[in-house]
Design a protein around this motif. Structure first.
Motif, mmCIF file in Angstrom:
data_model
loop_
_atom_site.group_PDB
_atom_site.id
_atom_site.type_symbol
_atom_site.label_atom_id
_atom_site.label_comp_id
_atom_site.label_asym_id
_atom_site.label_seq_id
_atom_site.Cartn_x
_atom_site.Cartn_y
_atom_site.Cartn_z
ATOM 1 N N GLY A 73 0.773 -1.578 0.195
ATOM 2 C CA GLY A 73 0.058 0.317 0.277
ATOM 3 C C GLY A 73 0.948 1.828 -0.272
ATOM 4 N N ASN A 74 0.057 2.039 -0.147
ATOM 5 C CA ASN A 74 0.685 3.623 -0.064
ATOM 6 C C ASN A 74 1.908 4.398 0.792
ATOM 7 O OD1 ASN A 74 -1.455 4.646 1.694
ATOM 8 N ND2 ASN A 74 -1.082 6.756 0.917
ATOM 9 N N SER A 75 1.366 3.435 1.983
ATOM 10 C CA SER A 75 2.498 3.579 3.597
ATOM 11 C C SER A 75 3.331 2.314 3.422
ATOM 12 C CB SER A 75 1.948 4.229 4.528
ATOM 13 O OG SER A 75 1.245 5.444 4.099
ATOM 14 N N GLY A 76 3.483 1.652 2.102
ATOM 15 C CA GLY A 76 3.942 0.337 3.304
ATOM 16 C C GLY A 76 5.422 -0.029 2.150
ATOM 17 N N CYS A 77 6.217 -1.067 2.259
ATOM 18 C CA CYS A 77 7.358 -1.636 2.098
ATOM 19 C C CYS A 77 7.249 -3.510 1.398
ATOM 20 C CB CYS A 77 8.122 -0.979 3.315
ATOM 21 S SG CYS A 77 8.391 -2.653 4.164
ATOM 22 N N ARG A 78 8.566 -3.631 1.044
ATOM 23 C CA ARG A 78 7.970 -4.852 0.351
ATOM 24 C C ARG A 78 7.991 -6.030 2.199
ATOM 25 N NH1 ARG A 78 14.774 -5.872 -0.603
ATOM 26 N NH2 ARG A 78 15.630 -4.463 0.928
ATOM 27 N N SER A 341 2.382 -2.672 7.712
ATOM 28 C CA SER A 341 2.573 -1.746 7.260
ATOM 29 C C SER A 341 0.800 -0.522 6.995
ATOM 30 C CB SER A 341 2.855 -0.517 6.195
ATOM 31 O OG SER A 341 4.195 -1.694 6.678
ATOM 32 N N ARG A 342 0.553 0.433 8.386
ATOM 33 C CA ARG A 342 -0.872 1.241 8.256
ATOM 34 C C ARG A 342 -0.851 2.148 7.630
ATOM 35 N NH1 ARG A 342 -3.516 -1.074 12.915
ATOM 36 N NH2 ARG A 342 -4.711 0.708 12.978
#
Length: 490
Positions: A73-78, A341-342
């Motif tokens: 998502g837009n605030s996430g990572c691998r 991630s949130r």
């Protein structure tokens, strides 16, 4: 508005340590050994994307395996792909994951909610196909990653299947809903102008057009088998977004609803459904030996977590007792190590309840939409247009009905015209609100002007009188001389 723009294109980057927050470089899952290969892929804009590929240490029969690319998502990572790896690897499906440009440890400045991320995904797919170690490819995206997967899937029909977890149907509609849900304060001029301002600002900063992110239009040209998922209590991207995309979607499709919100951990039955879906569309090779030998061992071992026997050594019961008892336990273990991630609204963005004089107003009327905010109502999951109130509070905020984007200016001249019209309307509104004040000011000015004139006239009168009183001797003398001349005989 600028804060909302930054919230969309520059959310906080997910921070993580690849050494501790990703699955270990070598780990055991359900009795089989896997490895993590860290890779760098460069996208078409020259940004370096940090990626990881989770694969078996020894491939069954040495054949290429299908691969699922997980899109965060837009605030996430691998690091958010760890759950997907635990779910799919035992089914002989490898998992590839990446930090999109502008996210995590990858290069790039801005997040574009699918616009540029689609090109990042293309770069990854090209890499995997050139590598030759994968067969079919599937996509699994969450939030922004779901939009990215859908947009790319519509352009690449060779994708075998996609999982779309809480995608948005239209970015402009989502922005309006975020204004309503989180009570961002929009300036006076009209919602259309406010959206246009954000559109221009995002175009300038992130080089993409928010009106182009409409996944309903994309869904009408996508034929890849798709599994939709959405949390019932999601108030960030509301469930009707998935419903609308699902209705327009042209390929084989199914949808699953579950309890929770946008950031909630997904339930096990949803993961089981995803596993079955990918097993059907990717057709991974069966591992009969592994299935009979290790069926009773449901575990996750990581060399960075426990002391693990050497590769090829079957763990004894005492070692296996340290392992988790099921896939769900393994997922919980990963979540305790690093939660997903949130996506959250930053606390420094002012909301209506935090502004002076707004708390009492909200307390008085909690059941209806305030006239100074954009409001939406839902019926059977379908959105209605915003309400336009017949009366309006005497403040600096208004509602405006937004049926579509046809009223948006398409060039600089039209935008300037709209801006000037908005200013004129504001000045008219100011004139209507303060007519008495202006009349009083005018009357005061007239009175002051009259007083000045009277003072000047008074000064002139005094001056004339003084001059008259100083002239009689001269005038009398002249008259006497004239009379004397007149009386002389000729």
């Amino acid at each position: 508005m600028e804060q909302l723009v930054n919230f969309i294109i520059r959310p906080p980057r997910a921070e993580y340590n690849p050494e501790s927050d990703l699955l270990d470089e070598e780990f055991m899952l359900k009795g089989k050994w896997y490895q993590r290969k860290d890779i760098e892929v460069k996208n078409g804009r020259g940004d370096v994307l940090q990626c990881s590929h989770y694969v078996p240490l020894v491939s069954p029969e040495g054949k290429p395996l299908p691969c699922v690319i997980y899109c965060h998502g837009n605030s996430g990572c691998r690091a958010d792909a760890s759950e997907a790896a635990i779910i799919l690897l035992p089914s002989n499906i490898t998992v590839f994951t990446l930090d999109f440009s502008g996210s995590g440890l990858s290069g790039g400045e801005h997040v574009t909610l699918g616009w540029n991320e689609k090109d990042d995904l293309k770069a990854v797919v090209d890499y995997l196909r050139a590598d030759g170690n994968v067969s079919l490819i599937g996509l699994w995206g969450r939030s922004m990653g779901a939009v990215t997967s859908l947009m790319y899937g519509a352009e690449d029909p060779s994708i075998a299947g996609i999982v779309l977890d809480s995608p948005f149907s239209d970015l402009v509609e989502l922005m309006l809903e975020l204004v309503d849900t989180y009570k961002f304060r929009l300036p006076k001029f009209t919602v259309k102008f406010a959206i246009q301002f954000m559109r221009k600002s995002i175009q300038k900063k992130a080089k993409f057009d928010i009106t182009g992110l409409n996944t309903i239009k994309v869904a009408k040209s996508c034929f890849v088998p798709a599994l939709f998922g959405h949390a019932i209590g999601d108030d960030f991207i509301r469930p009707h977004h998935s419903d609308r995309i699902f209705e327009a979607y042209m390929g084989d499709k199914n949808i699953i609803k579950f309890e929770g919100d946008h950031n909630s951990p997904r339930p096990q039955f949803y993961f089981d459904s995803i596993n079955i879906f990918f097993h059907n569309v990717l057709q991974p090779p069966e591992d009969e030996v592994g299935a009979t030998l290790y069926d009773s061992i449901h575990d996750y071992f990581g060399k960075g977590t426990w002391a693990i026997p050497e590769v090829g050594f079957f763990p004894d019961s005492s070692t296996a007792s340290k392992a988790t008892s099921s896939t769900s336990d393994a997922i919980n273990q990963v979540r305790s190590k690093r939660p997903m991630s949130r996506t959250e609204v930053p606390s420094d963005i002012p909301s209506e309840e935090h502004l002076p004089g707004c708390q009492d107003k909200d307390t008085v009327d909690n059941g209806s939409s305030s006239s100074n905010m954009i409001s939406f109502e839902l019926s059977n999951g379908h959105p209605f247009d915003p309400h336009v109130t017949t009366t309006m509070d005497d403040d600096q905020y208004v509602e405006y009905q937004l049926d579509d984007l046809t009223g948006f200016p398409c060039n600089v001249e039209e935008e300037e015209r709209m801006f000037m019209e908005a200013i004129i309307e504001s000045l008219k509104d100011l004139d209507m609100r303060q007519p008495q004040t202006e009349e009083q000011a005018k009357a005061c000015a007239d009175s002051s002007e009259s007083a000045k004139k009277d003072e000047i006239n008074g000064r002139d009168t005094c001056s004339t009188t003084e001059k008259s009183s100083s002239l009689p001797l001269e005038s009398t003398s002249t008259q006497v001389v004239h009379d004397q001349v007149a009386q002389k005989p000729l």
